[in-house]
Design a protein around this motif. Sequence first.
Motif, mmCIF file in Angstrom:
data_model
loop_
_atom_site.group_PDB
_atom_site.id
_atom_site.type_symbol
_atom_site.label_atom_id
_atom_site.label_comp_id
_atom_site.label_asym_id
_atom_site.label_seq_id
_atom_site.Cartn_x
_atom_site.Cartn_y
_atom_site.Cartn_z
ATOM 1 N N LEU A 194 0.834 -1.219 0.000
ATOM 2 C CA LEU A 194 0.000 0.000 0.000
ATOM 3 C C LEU A 194 0.860 1.257 0.000
ATOM 4 C CD1 LEU A 194 -2.753 -1.034 2.578
ATOM 5 C CD2 LEU A 194 -3.018 -0.844 0.107
ATOM 6 N N ASP A 195 2.086 1.134 0.462
ATOM 7 C CA ASP A 195 3.004 2.272 0.480
ATOM 8 C C ASP A 195 3.944 2.280 -0.726
ATOM 9 O OD1 ASP A 195 2.271 3.714 2.807
ATOM 10 O OD2 ASP A 195 3.183 2.165 4.055
ATOM 11 N N SER A 196 3.661 1.429 -1.724
ATOM 12 C CA SER A 196 4.509 1.362 -2.908
ATOM 13 C C SER A 196 4.487 2.684 -3.670
ATOM 14 C CB SER A 196 4.046 0.229 -3.830
ATOM 15 O OG SER A 196 4.755 0.248 -5.050
ATOM 16 N N VAL A 232 -2.827 6.261 1.503
ATOM 17 C CA VAL A 232 -3.305 6.146 0.115
ATOM 18 C C VAL A 232 -4.375 7.207 -0.152
ATOM 19 C CG1 VAL A 232 -4.510 4.678 -1.562
ATOM 20 C CG2 VAL A 232 -2.775 3.689 -0.059
ATOM 21 N N SER A 241 -4.495 -2.241 -2.916
ATOM 22 C CA SER A 241 -5.704 -1.640 -2.332
ATOM 23 C C SER A 241 -6.945 -2.451 -2.680
ATOM 24 C CB SER A 241 -5.876 -0.196 -2.826
ATOM 25 O OG SER A 241 -4.783 0.612 -2.444
ATOM 26 N N GLN A 289 0.285 -0.207 -5.934
ATOM 27 C CA GLN A 289 -0.522 0.331 -4.832
ATOM 28 C C GLN A 289 -2.009 0.102 -5.090
ATOM 29 O OE1 GLN A 289 -1.422 4.678 -4.180
ATOM 30 N NE2 GLN A 289 0.171 4.433 -2.633
ATOM 31 N N GLY A 335 -2.490 8.802 -2.836
ATOM 32 C CA GLY A 335 -2.545 7.755 -3.851
ATOM 33 C C GLY A 335 -3.227 8.216 -5.115
#
Length: 517
Positions: free
Chosen positions: A215-217, A255, A227, A223, A259
């Motif tokens: 999720l932190d990509s 995100v 998600s 990401q 995001g």
Amino acid sequence: MKNKMGEEKSHKRSKDEHNSPESSARKPSLRQAIELITSLISISHSIKVFPVKWQSIRNKLDELLSGLTAVENCDFGDIPSLSAAVRGITNTLTESYDLARRCVDLSFSGKLLMQSDLDIIYAKFNGHIRHLSEIYTAGLVTHEYAIVVSRPGLGASRDDMKFYVKDLLSRLKIGGTEMKRQALVAFNQVISEDEKYIKIAVEIGNFIGLLVNFLDSQEAEIQEEASKAVSMIAGIDSYKNVLVGAGVIAPLIRVLESGSELGKECAARCLMKLTENSDNAWSVSAHGGATALLKLCSNGDCRCELVVLACGVLKNLLGVEEIKRFMIEEGAISVFINLVRSKDEVLLINSIEFLQSMAFGDESTRQMIELALKAALRLCGTSEEAKKAMGDSGFMPELVKLLNAKSFEVREMAAEALSSMVLVPRNRKRFVQNDQNVGLLLQLLDPEDGNSGNKKFLLSTLMSLTSSNSGRKKILNSGYLKNIEKLADAEVSDAKKIVRKLSSNRLLSMLSGLWYS
């Protein structure tokens, strides 16, 4: 000739030395390490002592097995760090075999000492897993080394499904950006079609944790796919706590803050499912989720679908009074009053529902939402579908409550909105099912009571109700029927129409009774 024979003997001796146990011990292969792990897992199941510690060790062995299987066909002589890692793993496995044998034979000298030894082994395996992860993350092992397993067909055995999920985990660990993305896409496809894959993923150590990390990509597609995955998993009640335990809430909020649009939508959808639990609502608020969601709702550039999802999460957060107060202080009312001006009906309805929830049981907050009524009034004039949606969402009971509000403007708007909603048969039927609703309308028409809403809209509502048998019966049986008769005597046109309609139907009923007697 002698020289040639000597060379052959020398080559044979060199080859024999390479294949000797001593040589293998000096340079263990991935296949040997994998076989040792598999064997140790099997032996550990027969151990009757220290079951919890051996279960923990088994979980780590499963992780190691997954990581090593992914690069089984790798010529790791070109990767010194991987070669060294395999040597270290093999050494630890040898130590573990000795401990396992002593536990099976109950030949250890003391329980405390054995517990300590098992803790040390567990820590070593944990370290090997971290080391492998670092090697994979550094990109030293590329996708050309990975074994790609075909997706199991319908009706596949659980073992085949588990093997496939483990392969996906391996690709997520060692693959480059594109390989990770493909693995996530493949995972999302199978879990959307068969929930058993989710259960298997949850049981495999570190799979959920890896999804949470993605999720932190910095790669938008990774990401987004991560998600999607956690959002689908959150749809199953029994796995919500697994996600929360893996620390999913904080990265989901990140995100939301930075995001992509699709990533934000998936994150909001996941949070909406998680915040059905008030404990998780606290966690979302503690990580700045309420502020991030309100910011999304006030951003005019966001897609309506995202704002609707954010609204759903905020509505769940309202269940905690302290969070509700915080949102009011953060300007939530003004944010949603702006949203009710939206031309999108779904967003408009959701915004008013949020304001209704915020005002429920709180008179001061309810007064702060007169403006929302204006929007409800305007929505009533848009389409029959909008009126149906408002009826299904429970707007009418709230409007009925506001017919007794202190403010004349609020009473008037509530009466106008109600008169528009009951034009829809489904809403009309729902309205008359509550005996008190019709009685209240008639009571508010008391000519001597100046504290009513606009009589024009109240009469309009009653006129709509006379189009159904149940509506007419409720009006005729009400103890406040005299109020409408007084207005008719005072030459109020709409009141006279209602009385004529009621009288006509009463006469027809009487004639019908005589005809069939």
